[in-house]
Design a protein around this motif. Structure first.
Motif, PDB file in Angstrom:
ATOM      1  N   THR A  21      -4.284  38.629  58.920  1.00 60.77           N
ATOM      2  CA  THR A  21      -4.274  37.182  58.756  1.00 60.77           C
ATOM      3  C   THR A  21      -5.290  36.751  57.696  1.00 60.77           C
ATOM      4  N   ILE A  22      -6.486  37.340  57.773  1.00 62.20           N
ATOM      5  CA  ILE A  22      -7.533  36.955  56.824  1.00 62.20           C
ATOM      6  C   ILE A  22      -7.080  37.236  55.394  1.00 62.20           C
ATOM      7  N   VAL A  23      -6.554  38.450  55.185  1.00 65.85           N
ATOM      8  CA  VAL A  23      -6.119  38.814  53.838  1.00 65.85           C
ATOM      9  C   VAL A  23      -4.975  37.905  53.381  1.00 65.85           C
ATOM     10  N   ILE A  24      -4.060  37.603  54.291  1.00 65.78           N
ATOM     11  CA  ILE A  24      -2.910  36.780  53.908  1.00 65.78           C
ATOM     12  C   ILE A  24      -3.358  35.348  53.603  1.00 65.78           C
ATOM     13  N   ILE A  25      -4.380  34.848  54.304  1.00 69.66           N
ATOM     14  CA  ILE A  25      -4.886  33.503  54.005  1.00 69.66           C
ATOM     15  C   ILE A  25      -5.455  33.437  52.584  1.00 69.66           C
ATOM     16  N   THR A  26      -6.030  34.548  52.095  1.00 72.74           N
ATOM     17  CA  THR A  26      -6.533  34.518  50.715  1.00 72.74           C
ATOM     18  C   THR A  26      -5.396  34.573  49.706  1.00 72.74           C
ATOM     19  N   GLY A  27      -4.162  34.609  50.182  1.00 77.83           N
ATOM     20  CA  GLY A  27      -3.026  34.716  49.278  1.00 77.83           C
ATOM     21  C   GLY A  27      -2.737  36.163  48.919  1.00 77.83           C
ATOM     22  N   GLY A  28      -3.385  37.071  49.606  1.00 77.39           N
ATOM     23  CA  GLY A  28      -3.193  38.495  49.334  1.00 77.39           C
ATOM     24  C   GLY A  28      -2.264  39.136  50.344  1.00 77.39           C
ATOM     25  N   MET A  29      -2.276  40.453  50.377  1.00 77.20           N
ATOM     26  CA  MET A  29      -1.434  41.206  51.306  1.00 77.20           C
ATOM     27  C   MET A  29      -2.059  42.575  51.435  1.00 77.20           C
ATOM     28  N   ASP A  30      -2.010  43.154  52.625  1.00 80.97           N
ATOM     29  CA  ASP A  30      -2.506  44.512  52.772  1.00 80.97           C
ATOM     30  C   ASP A  30      -1.440  45.387  53.403  1.00 80.97           C
ATOM     31  N   LEU A  31      -0.616  45.999  52.547  1.00 84.42           N
ATOM     32  CA  LEU A  31       0.430  46.882  53.066  1.00 84.42           C
ATOM     33  C   LEU A  31      -0.160  48.196  53.561  1.00 84.42           C
ATOM     34  N   SER A  32      -1.415  48.448  53.229  1.00 88.44           N
ATOM     35  CA  SER A  32      -2.010  49.719  53.636  1.00 88.44           C
ATOM     36  C   SER A  32      -2.634  49.625  55.032  1.00 88.44           C
ATOM     37  N   ALA A  33      -2.506  48.455  55.685  1.00 87.81           N
ATOM     38  CA  ALA A  33      -3.158  48.284  56.987  1.00 87.81           C
ATOM     39  C   ALA A  33      -2.760  49.379  57.981  1.00 87.81           C
ATOM     40  N   ALA A  49     -10.032  28.404  50.501  1.00 89.34           N
ATOM     41  CA  ALA A  49     -10.028  27.827  49.155  1.00 89.34           C
ATOM     42  C   ALA A  49      -9.361  28.767  48.157  1.00 89.34           C
ATOM     43  N   ILE A  50      -9.688  30.059  48.275  1.00 87.27           N
ATOM     44  CA  ILE A  50      -9.090  31.047  47.362  1.00 87.27           C
ATOM     45  C   ILE A  50      -7.582  31.087  47.547  1.00 87.27           C
ATOM     46  N   GLY A  51      -7.166  31.028  48.809  1.00 90.70           N
ATOM     47  CA  GLY A  51      -5.733  31.077  49.085  1.00 90.70           C
ATOM     48  C   GLY A  51      -5.002  29.859  48.553  1.00 90.70           C
ATOM     49  N   ALA A  57      -9.037  27.157  40.878  1.00 94.27           N
ATOM     50  CA  ALA A  57      -9.876  26.033  41.282  1.00 94.27           C
ATOM     51  C   ALA A  57     -11.092  26.540  42.038  1.00 94.27           C
ATOM     52  N   ALA A  58     -10.863  27.535  42.895  1.00 87.27           N
ATOM     53  CA  ALA A  58     -11.963  28.096  43.669  1.00 87.27           C
ATOM     54  C   ALA A  58     -13.006  28.707  42.746  1.00 87.27           C
ATOM     55  N   LEU A  59     -12.519  29.439  41.764  1.00 85.73           N
ATOM     56  CA  LEU A  59     -13.415  30.095  40.818  1.00 85.73           C
ATOM     57  C   LEU A  59     -14.240  29.055  40.058  1.00 85.73           C
ATOM     58  N   THR A 104     -15.386  34.440  43.968  1.00 81.92           N
ATOM     59  CA  THR A 104     -14.105  34.898  44.522  1.00 81.92           C
ATOM     60  C   THR A 104     -14.097  36.396  44.786  1.00 81.92           C
ATOM     61  N   LYS A 105     -14.735  37.163  43.902  1.00 84.66           N
ATOM     62  CA  LYS A 105     -14.698  38.620  44.093  1.00 84.66           C
ATOM     63  C   LYS A 105     -15.389  39.020  45.387  1.00 84.66           C
ATOM     64  N   HIS A 106     -16.538  38.392  45.635  1.00 77.49           N
ATOM     65  CA  HIS A 106     -17.250  38.677  46.874  1.00 77.49           C
ATOM     66  C   HIS A 106     -16.367  38.387  48.080  1.00 77.49           C
ATOM     67  N   VAL A 107     -15.729  37.231  48.019  1.00 74.67           N
ATOM     68  CA  VAL A 107     -14.920  36.807  49.165  1.00 74.67           C
ATOM     69  C   VAL A 107     -13.744  37.754  49.373  1.00 74.67           C
ATOM     70  N   LEU A 108     -13.120  38.182  48.273  1.00 75.72           N
ATOM     71  CA  LEU A 108     -11.991  39.110  48.405  1.00 75.72           C
ATOM     72  C   LEU A 108     -12.454  40.445  48.968  1.00 75.72           C
TER      73      LEU A 108
END
Lengths: 326, 321
Positions: B57-69, B190-192, B197-199, B205-209
């Protein structure tokens, strides 16, 4: 609004559908759990196991994981314990991962038997329904193989891995039977294919080059006979080199039909399912399965300690290959 | 009704409705469903998947995805399995396993945040990489003979409640507070919503990711260790079957796959819905094939419902304008 109503109706229909699934009260409930549902081998066990339930007057629940996930199988066992079944008959996906939940089942007073494959800690189950006696299958494989070879010539055996207990035993009994009964036959090679069909294919090609007089290949693990047949067929040596062995009908079919494989020898997975349910019912009734007992639909079984072993084997050729759906 | 509308979004109400409906079906169809025992074993079964889904959920909220989970879970499971059977204690084994998880998460984050590979592609690669690593380490075998001192994580009960259920709730509360009430949590949203804009507004942003991906891997590691303890075996393919169900649960729970909104509670409810469906079907004795069908139809129904509500809202607004 209409769309919303339609959705509501659909939901309600699902609820009613699930709510009204009522099962008739029957004496015993037996959970028949395969390693994975949706595989022809286990679906055949399902058909026969369910039939056994009807014949013996008990309810059989056939359920298992939809993928090869050992934890999912443990969850299913746990749900069966909650459901309160009388007996769990399981073919464990992982011989040790299933043990904690089987321990739970045992503590709850549920009878546990294994079929098709066994658990590591054999004290957790009351009986293991084994597909075949190693000696019977090994000797049978050699009898059939030797008949096609004309009881003479050089042959090779392809096994799975050298540490595979069952395959090694089949190969051992087959070889011993040949040495005792067919003096004109010689085993020139005994190769492991790691249960890899492409490796078995390469092995057969190498064997044909190394031993030009080779007259037969016996595969004692399921990927080996089709691979050997493919290699023999591509070399244009159909019939010159005999290929038989342990393989399912569905995997053997095309090779039997093009003449590159002569015969497939295997136990009947349906009868195995039937015997598992029959054993469960007998144990629940407080009875016992004895050595040499003639089990209806299954045939004579051999009993060794807490193992119940099927003795009947199938010989699958072009004539009857379509009769089997596994 | 108006009050309810103010407190909860429509999606939350739909989700709660679906949850109650399935709960009712369960209660009506089998008398064992409502037994304390069954409910506890339900939580025991779903906690691994739930913990992994919360990480996702956390990764997806950032607009990312973790297929390796899924495979991260397998790798961590194999790591601690190997450590334990080699005679290392429980604590060192867990620490090593967590270390592997942090490395996995960091690797994903490097690919996504620094090299800027689309998360879907980056984690597709690492998915195979981690599975490969787990297979090499375990030589493809399942590792058994886990010492009994490790059983506490997946088999122990505290006041009659399975430990992993308490862990699930503990982690859920922690993550909820983290997302809602901390600066990092706000940055994740914000990143998601808008990475640029977040940057420009000064968010690192890198830290947060990095934080998000490592958090996700750590969750997978916890899930993996719970499963190792529950089944007393470690396998490389553990968790691989979880991935799609977890993503579905996150979406079902109302987290947008585009990022920027959603939350932990929805995900937990989503996982509960899936777990209940499986449990009910097993209790009633319906074949596992129907399980997939039911899960799929509920997912589609809820998503369609959400979309319809969204469209209606949009219509109303545009009329006013």
């Amino acid at each position: 609004m209409k769309k919303r109503l339609a959705l509501f109706a659909l939901g309600a229909a699902m609820m009613v559908g699930m709510g009204t699934t009522v099962y008739a009260e029957e004496e015993y409930t037996i959970a028949l759990i395969p390693q994975q549902v949706g595989i022809p081998y286990f679906e055949t066990s399902n058909v026969w196991g369910t039939k056994a339930g009807e014949d013996l007057g008990c309810e059989v629940i056939y359920t298992g994981p939809t993928s090869g996930d050992a934890a999912a199988q443990a969850n299913i066992v746990q749900d069966m314990i909650t459901k309160g079944v009388d007996c769990i008959a399981i073919s464990p996906l992982d011989a040790s991962a299933i043990e904690p939940v089987l321990k739970q089942a045992k503590e709850e007073g549920i009878k546990v038997i294994t079929w098709d494959s066994d658990v590591t800690d054999t004290s957790l189950r009351e009986a293991y329904v084994n597909c075949c006696s190693e000696k019977v299958l090994g000797e049978h494989l050699m009898q059939r193989f030797a008949e096609y070879m004309g009881e003479e010539g050089e042959y090779a055996i392809i096994t799975s891995v050298l540490t595979a207990q069952n395959c090694s035993a089949w190969a051992k009994y087959a070889t011993e039977y040949q040495e005792a009964n067919y003096p004109n036959m010689t085993r020139v090679a005994y190769e492991p294919c790691d249960d890899d069909q492409s490796k078995a294919y390469a092995i057969t090609q190498n064997l044909m080059t190394a031993y030009p007089e080779l007259k037969g290949v016996l595969g004692v693990t399921t990927p080996a006979p089709p691979a050997a047949a493919q290699a023999v067929g591509e070399a244009g040596k159909n019939g010159e080199i005999v290929v038989t062995g342990v393989v399912e009908a569905s995997a053997a079919k095309s090779y039997l039909e093009d003449g590159s494989m002569q015969e497939a020898n295997i136990w009947h997975p349906g009868k195995l399912g039937y015997l598992a349910v029959y054993t469960a019912k007998t144990l629940l009734d407080g009875g016992e399965i004895t050595d040499g007992m003639d089990v209806p639909e299954v045939g004579v079984v051999e009993v060794k300690d807490d193992q119940i072993i099927m003795t009947e084997l199938l010989d699958i050729t072009t004539e009857n290959v379509d009769d089997f759906d596994f | 009704m108006e009050k309810l509308r103010k407190r909860f979004t429509l999606h939350e109400m739909v989700l709660a409705g679906a949850f109650l409906l399935i709960f009712l079906i369960g209660a009506c169809s089998n008398e064992n469903f409502l037994s304390i025992r069954n409910i506890l074993s339900l939580f025991q079964q779903m906690s691994e998947m739930g913990i992994m889904a919360m990480g996702l959920t956390i990764v997806i909220i950032t607009g990312g995805m973790d297929l390796s989970a899924g495979t991260t879970m397998g790798l961590c499971a194999v790591t601690s399995g190997l450590c334990l059977t080699k005679g290392l204690g429980v604590v060192p084994s867990l620490i090593i396993s967590l270390g592997v998880a942090v490395l996995c998460g960091a690797m994903n984050a490097v690919l996504v945040a620094i090299i800027r590979i689309p998360p879907m592609i980056a984690t597709l690669g690492t998915q195979m990489f981690f599975l490969g690593a787990a297979l090499v380490l375990s030589k493809g075998n399942s590792i058994s003979g886990i010492p009994e001192s490790f059983y506490f994580l997946g088999q122990a009960k505290i006041f009659g409640m399975p430990l992993q259920m308490l862990l699930l709730f503990g982690l859920a509360i922690f993550l909820m507070i983290m997302l809602r009430n901390t600066v990092t949590g706000q940055h994740i949203y914000a990143i998601g919503n808008n990475m640029k804009a977040a940057l420009f507004s000064g968010i690192r942003t890198k830290h947060v990711l990095f934080y998000s991906y490592i958090m996700c891997s750590v969750m997978c590691c916890i899930a993996g260790n719970i499963q190792v303890s529950r089944v007393a075996t470690a396998r490389a393919d553990m968790g691989s079957a979880f991935l799609m169900t977890c993503i579905s649960a996150v979406v079902l729970g109302g987290t947008s796959i585009n990022g920027g909104n959603g939350g932990i509670v929805g995900t937990v409810v989503g996982i509960m819905i899936f777990a209940m469906i499986g449990n009910i079907m097993n209790l009633v004795g319906i074949s596992s094939f129907w399980q997939q069908l039911a899960t799929g139809s509920i997912l589609v129904l809820v998503v369609v419902f959400n979309r319809m509500i969204e469209m209606q809202k949009y219509k109303v607004k545009s009329r006013k304008v």
